[in-house]
Design an enzyme around this catalytic site. Structure first.
Site, PDB file in Angstrom:
ATOM      1  N   LYS A 229      10.559   2.214  -8.456  1.00  0.00           N
ATOM      2  CA  LYS A 229       9.815   3.439  -8.723  1.00  0.00           C
ATOM      3  C   LYS A 229       9.953   3.778 -10.206  1.00  0.00           C
ATOM      4  O   LYS A 229      11.082   3.826 -10.744  1.00  0.00           O
ATOM      5  CB  LYS A 229      10.367   4.581  -7.867  1.00  0.00           C
ATOM      6  CG  LYS A 229       9.966   4.457  -6.400  1.00  0.00           C
ATOM      7  CD  LYS A 229       8.467   4.521  -6.242  1.00  0.00           C
ATOM      8  CE  LYS A 229       8.059   4.735  -4.793  1.00  0.00           C
ATOM      9  NZ  LYS A 229       6.590   4.709  -4.650  1.00  0.00           N
TER      10      LYS A 229
ATOM     11  N   ASP B 129      -2.970   2.710  -4.554  1.00  0.00           N
ATOM     12  CA  ASP B 129      -2.290   3.109  -3.313  1.00  0.00           C
ATOM     13  C   ASP B 129      -2.843   4.463  -2.861  1.00  0.00           C
ATOM     14  O   ASP B 129      -3.860   4.538  -2.180  1.00  0.00           O
ATOM     15  CB  ASP B 129      -0.774   3.128  -3.555  1.00  0.00           C
ATOM     16  CG  ASP B 129       0.019   3.666  -2.379  1.00  0.00           C
ATOM     17  OD1 ASP B 129      -0.542   3.792  -1.279  1.00  0.00           O
ATOM     18  OD2 ASP B 129       1.218   4.000  -2.551  1.00  0.00           O
TER      19      ASP B 129
ATOM     20  N   LYS C  61      -1.514   0.610   4.000  1.00  0.00           N
ATOM     21  CA  LYS C  61      -0.430   1.300   4.708  1.00  0.00           C
ATOM     22  C   LYS C  61      -0.919   1.652   6.107  1.00  0.00           C
ATOM     23  O   LYS C  61      -1.860   2.454   6.243  1.00  0.00           O
ATOM     24  CB  LYS C  61      -0.018   2.560   3.959  1.00  0.00           C
ATOM     25  CG  LYS C  61       0.694   2.269   2.645  1.00  0.00           C
ATOM     26  CD  LYS C  61       1.135   3.547   1.964  1.00  0.00           C
ATOM     27  CE  LYS C  61       2.003   3.246   0.742  1.00  0.00           C
ATOM     28  NZ  LYS C  61       2.315   4.455  -0.036  1.00  0.00           N
TER      29      LYS C  61
ATOM     30  N   GLU D  23       1.621  -0.595  -9.792  1.00  0.00           N
ATOM     31  CA  GLU D  23       0.925   0.275  -8.816  1.00  0.00           C
ATOM     32  C   GLU D  23       0.805   1.694  -9.346  1.00  0.00           C
ATOM     33  O   GLU D  23       1.805   2.258  -9.823  1.00  0.00           O
ATOM     34  CB  GLU D  23       1.738   0.233  -7.519  1.00  0.00           C
ATOM     35  CG  GLU D  23       1.173   1.030  -6.358  1.00  0.00           C
ATOM     36  CD  GLU D  23       1.928   0.721  -5.060  1.00  0.00           C
ATOM     37  OE1 GLU D  23       2.241  -0.467  -4.809  1.00  0.00           O
ATOM     38  OE2 GLU D  23       2.221   1.659  -4.300  1.00  0.00           O
TER      39      GLU D  23
ATOM     40  N   ASP E  59       5.968   0.847  -9.330  1.00  0.00           N
ATOM     41  CA  ASP E  59       5.036   1.836  -8.764  1.00  0.00           C
ATOM     42  C   ASP E  59       5.289   3.178  -9.448  1.00  0.00           C
ATOM     43  O   ASP E  59       6.387   3.735  -9.343  1.00  0.00           O
ATOM     44  CB  ASP E  59       5.276   1.955  -7.252  1.00  0.00           C
ATOM     45  CG  ASP E  59       4.327   2.960  -6.584  1.00  0.00           C
ATOM     46  OD1 ASP E  59       3.475   3.547  -7.284  1.00  0.00           O
ATOM     47  OD2 ASP E  59       4.446   3.143  -5.361  1.00  0.00           O
TER      48      ASP E  59
ATOM     49  N   GLN F 154       4.978   3.983   3.557  1.00  0.00           N
ATOM     50  CA  GLN F 154       4.766   5.427   3.391  1.00  0.00           C
ATOM     51  C   GLN F 154       6.102   6.155   3.580  1.00  0.00           C
ATOM     52  O   GLN F 154       6.145   7.302   3.994  1.00  0.00           O
ATOM     53  CB  GLN F 154       3.739   5.889   4.432  1.00  0.00           C
ATOM     54  CG  GLN F 154       3.085   7.227   4.165  1.00  0.00           C
ATOM     55  CD  GLN F 154       2.183   7.199   2.971  1.00  0.00           C
ATOM     56  OE1 GLN F 154       1.096   6.645   3.047  1.00  0.00           O
ATOM     57  NE2 GLN F 154       2.614   7.781   1.883  1.00  0.00           N
TER      58      GLN F 154
END
Ligand code: MUC
Ligand code: MG
Length: 367
Positions: free
Chosen positions: A162, A242, A266, A217, A191, A294
């Protein structure tokens, strides 16, 4: 096969440590179990994980929309009329996880009725997926230690980091520390959950050009229309959309606009039926795909591997299938197990998992 009832049961289980990212934080699995019961007494199960900061859904809104809108429209149809259910739910904009969970619970009930696994009914390509673990915001030292624990304990060697913090050097330092520590024994991708601007994203990608990142992402908001297009043109790896593409139409728009070159599917967001439609779009457009997370519990993670393993394209890359490991407990009679970096598809019938009713009674809450 006629549907007699659809229930929405909210529950809350704390995480052992919170998962933090640019758009929010998860400290509890505050999810909603969806049960679809047929007149023959077959029960299909799925779960909806609300992400208020992403889609605006909350536990209370999911319970209300299922109880007041979707259940009355679907009860009385049969499990073979899933398109009726899709159309009934499509009248309402939004509410993606509520819709997805109803769809997946219907598939589970159908598989149980037919005595077949849902993964086989969907496509039956393989029986497993490699697992990718998502690393939330921490210091470089802690994120390296967490990756090491995942590698040593579960054999996981793919990590989604992240990013999206300011200054960008913080996240660059994390990625560099991971690459330095593990060398080329791990796959790394990032992401941003829309945390950076286009310029910050480009700056970070330049600073990490030697780290062999395989995907980038949602580094900046897709609504920065020209900025996003400018960034995607300069990104040397697939740029994954996403949360900017919750529907097939959003995917078409964003890909044709040059705002992404890959998508995250997802099941928590598009269930099995719409995910399958998205996969057709992915194949037709010729873009890359990753099975995303998720921040699902075990029911949701099992749904992801059920779908991802069913098809060749979705099983190429490691799927994001491990963040349930950070939840202090779960609801299955037989917990999911990751070994040698892989998660195996349950044999079924249905999606092959059973709820522990005592645990559900213990963790259920009123909203
Ligand atoms: C992800 O891939 O973005 C974080 C927020 C959310 O909605 O999903 C997660 C993971
Ligand atoms: Mg994401």
């Amino acid at each position: 096969m006629k549907i007699a009832a659809i229930e929405a049961i909210p529950y809350s289980i704390p995480y052992t440590h919170p998962l933090r990212f640019a758009s929010g934080e998860v400290t509890h699995a505050n999810n909603v179990v969806i049960k679809v019961t047929t007149q023959d007494g077959v029960v299909g199960v799925a779960e909806a994980p609300p992400r208020p900061y992403t889609y605006g859904e909350t536990q209370a809104s999911i319970v209300a929309v299922v109880r007041d809108l979707f259940a009355p429209a679907i009860v009385g149809t049969t499990l073979l009329q899933r398109e009726q259910a899709q159309q009934a739910m499509a009248r309402t904009i939004g509410n993606p996880t509520a819709k997805a969970a109803i769809d997946m619970a219907m598939w589970d009930a159908l598989g149980r009725t037919l005595g077949q696994s849902v993964s086989s009914l969907l496509g039956g390509f393989t029986d497993r997926m490699r697992v990718s673990h998502m690393l939330g915001f921490e210091s470089p030292e802690r994120m390296v230690a967490e990756a090491e624990r995942m590698k040593d304990t579960y054999g996981i060697s793919t990590f989604k980091v992240k990013v999206g913090r300011r200054p960008v050097d913080l996240d660059v330092a994390v990625c560099r520390a991971l690459r330095t520590h593990f060398g080329d024994t791990i796959e790394l991708y990032i992401d941003g959950n829309r945390g950076w601007t286009a310029a910050e994203s480009a700056q970070a990608l330049t600073a990490m050009a030697d780290l062999g990142l395989t995907l980038a992402e949602e580094l900046n908001p897709a609504d920065d229309v020209l900025g996003r297009r400018w960034l995607v043109e300069r990104t040397p790896m697939p740029f994954v959309a996403d949360e900017s593409v919750p529907t097939p139409a959003d995917i078409t728009r964003e890909i044709l606009a040059g705002s992404a070159t890959a998508v995250s599917i997802k099941t928590a967001r598009t269930g099995f039926t719409t995910s399958h439609r998205i996969l057709g779009l992915v194949e037709g457009l010729g873009i890359d795909v990753v099975m995303g997370n998720q921040i699902d519990g075990q029911i949701g993670t099992n749904a992801t591997v059920t779908f991802g393993a069913a098809f060749e394209r979705t099983s190429r890359r490691a799927g994001e299938l491990s963040n349930f490991l950070d939840i202090s407990d779960d609801l299955l009679t037989e917990p999911l197990r990751i070994t040698n970096g892989e998660l195996i598809v349950r044999e079924g019938p249905g999606v092959g998992v059973d709820l522990d009713d005592d645990k559900l009674a213990h963790y259920r809450i009123d909203v």
